[in-house]
Write an enzyme that holds these catalytic residues in place. Sequence first.
Site, PDB file in Angstrom:
ATOM      1  N   GLU A  39      -5.199  -4.504   6.164  1.00  0.00           N
ATOM      2  CA  GLU A  39      -6.415  -4.928   5.408  1.00  0.00           C
ATOM      3  C   GLU A  39      -7.135  -5.961   6.064  1.00  0.00           C
ATOM      4  O   GLU A  39      -8.249  -6.163   6.210  1.00  0.00           O
ATOM      5  CB  GLU A  39      -6.229  -5.171   3.914  1.00  0.00           C
ATOM      6  N   ASN A  84       4.021  -8.502  -1.451  1.00  0.00           N
ATOM      7  CA  ASN A  84       2.552  -9.043  -1.168  1.00  0.00           C
ATOM      8  C   ASN A  84       1.531  -8.571  -2.233  1.00  0.00           C
ATOM      9  O   ASN A  84       1.340  -7.578  -2.476  1.00  0.00           O
ATOM     10  CB  ASN A  84       2.234  -8.289   0.174  1.00  0.00           C
ATOM     11  N   TRP A  85       1.346  -9.729  -3.152  1.00  0.00           N
ATOM     12  CA  TRP A  85       0.534  -9.708  -4.164  1.00  0.00           C
ATOM     13  C   TRP A  85      -0.931  -9.173  -4.110  1.00  0.00           C
ATOM     14  O   TRP A  85      -1.765  -8.876  -4.810  1.00  0.00           O
ATOM     15  CB  TRP A  85       0.482 -10.677  -5.028  1.00  0.00           C
ATOM     16  N   LYS A  86      -1.442  -9.625  -2.600  1.00  0.00           N
ATOM     17  CA  LYS A  86      -2.813  -9.181  -2.305  1.00  0.00           C
ATOM     18  C   LYS A  86      -3.585  -9.978  -3.274  1.00  0.00           C
ATOM     19  O   LYS A  86      -3.454 -11.279  -3.511  1.00  0.00           O
ATOM     20  CB  LYS A  86      -2.927  -7.696  -2.173  1.00  0.00           C
ATOM     21  N   GLY A 112       3.653  -3.767  -1.899  1.00  0.00           N
ATOM     22  CA  GLY A 112       2.443  -4.203  -2.470  1.00  0.00           C
ATOM     23  C   GLY A 112       2.549  -3.742  -4.136  1.00  0.00           C
ATOM     24  O   GLY A 112       2.934  -4.603  -4.708  1.00  0.00           O
ATOM     25  N   GLY A 113       1.780  -2.918  -4.510  1.00  0.00           N
ATOM     26  CA  GLY A 113       1.791  -2.377  -5.805  1.00  0.00           C
ATOM     27  C   GLY A 113       2.756  -2.749  -6.717  1.00  0.00           C
ATOM     28  O   GLY A 113       3.058  -3.340  -7.884  1.00  0.00           O
ATOM     29  N   GLU A 127       3.978  -0.984   9.064  1.00  0.00           N
ATOM     30  CA  GLU A 127       3.268  -0.550   7.603  1.00  0.00           C
ATOM     31  C   GLU A 127       2.194   0.453   7.912  1.00  0.00           C
ATOM     32  O   GLU A 127       1.099   0.201   8.528  1.00  0.00           O
ATOM     33  CB  GLU A 127       2.434  -1.565   6.862  1.00  0.00           C
ATOM     34  N   HIS A 180      -2.046  -8.185   8.385  1.00  0.00           N
ATOM     35  CA  HIS A 180      -1.905  -6.987   7.698  1.00  0.00           C
ATOM     36  C   HIS A 180      -3.180  -6.034   7.913  1.00  0.00           C
ATOM     37  O   HIS A 180      -4.180  -6.503   8.365  1.00  0.00           O
ATOM     38  CB  HIS A 180      -2.157  -7.455   6.109  1.00  0.00           C
ATOM     39  N   SER A 214       3.873   2.247   0.087  1.00  0.00           N
ATOM     40  CA  SER A 214       4.318   2.917  -0.935  1.00  0.00           C
ATOM     41  C   SER A 214       5.630   3.006  -1.187  1.00  0.00           C
ATOM     42  O   SER A 214       6.316   4.045  -1.750  1.00  0.00           O
ATOM     43  CB  SER A 214       3.937   4.277  -1.014  1.00  0.00           C
ATOM     44  N   GLY A 267      -0.677   2.084  -0.396  1.00  0.00           N
ATOM     45  CA  GLY A 267      -1.214   2.458  -1.787  1.00  0.00           C
ATOM     46  C   GLY A 267      -1.673   3.849  -2.105  1.00  0.00           C
ATOM     47  O   GLY A 267      -2.297   4.018  -3.137  1.00  0.00           O
TER      48      GLY A 267
HETATM   49  P1  13P Z   1       1.788  -0.776  -1.544  1.00  0.00           P
HETATM   50  O1  13P Z   1       3.344  -1.038  -1.728  1.00  0.00           O
HETATM   51  O2  13P Z   1       0.873  -0.850  -2.665  1.00  0.00           O
HETATM   52  O3  13P Z   1       1.712   0.699  -0.647  1.00  0.00           O
HETATM   53  O4  13P Z   1       1.326  -1.876  -0.425  1.00  0.00           O
HETATM   54  C1  13P Z   1       1.973  -2.147   0.863  1.00  0.00           C
HETATM   55  C2  13P Z   1       1.521  -3.090   1.381  1.00  0.00           C
HETATM   56  O5  13P Z   1       0.333  -3.371   1.901  1.00  0.00           O
HETATM   57  C3  13P Z   1       2.406  -4.474   1.598  1.00  0.00           C
HETATM   58  O6  13P Z   1       2.099  -5.324   2.453  1.00  0.00           O
END
Ligand code: 13P
Length: 254
Positions: A102, A12-14, A235-236, A171, A100, A214, A177
């Site tokens: 967010e 997920n590149w956000k 994510g990251g 999640e 998600h 994470s 993050g």
């Molecule tokens: P991180 O891997 O950066 O913690 O993010 C997870 C995420 O929100 C994937 O959708």
Amino acid sequence: MSYTTKKIIAGNWKMNMKKSDGLNLIKSIKEASKAIDESKTEFIICPPFTLIDAASEELKGTNIGVGGQDCHTQTSGAYTGNISADMLKDLGAKFVILGHSERREYEKETSEYIAQKAETAIKAGLIPIICVGENLQEREAGLELKVISEQFDKSIPTNEATADNIIIAYEPVWAIGTGKIPTLEDIEKIHNLIQEKSQERFKTKDINILYGGSVKPTNAKDILSLKNVSGALIGGASLKSEDFIAIAKASEEE
Ligand code: 13P
């Protein structure tokens, strides 16, 4: 039957990556993914909307699927600024992340609204990756099972959804993050709960459940070897091709 029996490694590149950096990352993931056994792993990349078209073109004929990060409840119409599931599908997407944390937090999306989006996505032929997860306060109050159970009940549409046309992602919000992850026992406990819920709803425990929050090359093997973890939503670490592929490598080792 679940959507796939392969391990799902999803990125997920956000809201990251402009056109040229994004394209470079897609090309580099495509190249590096050749080292991973296609029969065991399915990759998904969810870039921002601006890169869906280019990603689909670049990844045609590979085992890397493309997904959006959101879609609207309606297929078209006067919804300024929104993107529909049909539009994603038209650009070659196969998946869409929905609910998600967010979006739940910053866009105030409710589980009921997410279920409407998921129903529309399935009708459009997309596989929704429906996210659930407790926040820190809920975890500290010991409410995680209750929260996940409610989110499952309300975020998964009662029409259209089956165990093989949706993917669930657990999640925990406090793990996103932050570098923190739940204990392996805790991850297992929640994934078991989701399986139980799937048994109630779909009469099968056979459903894909990803863990997200994470996930890094260093912890991927432990997490991905848990019996009921079907893959990871990253994510990251999905923004660096070495890390993304290293996570897939780790899942091959389990
Ligand atoms: P991180 O891997 O950066 O913690 O993010 C997870 C995420 O929100 C994937 O959708």
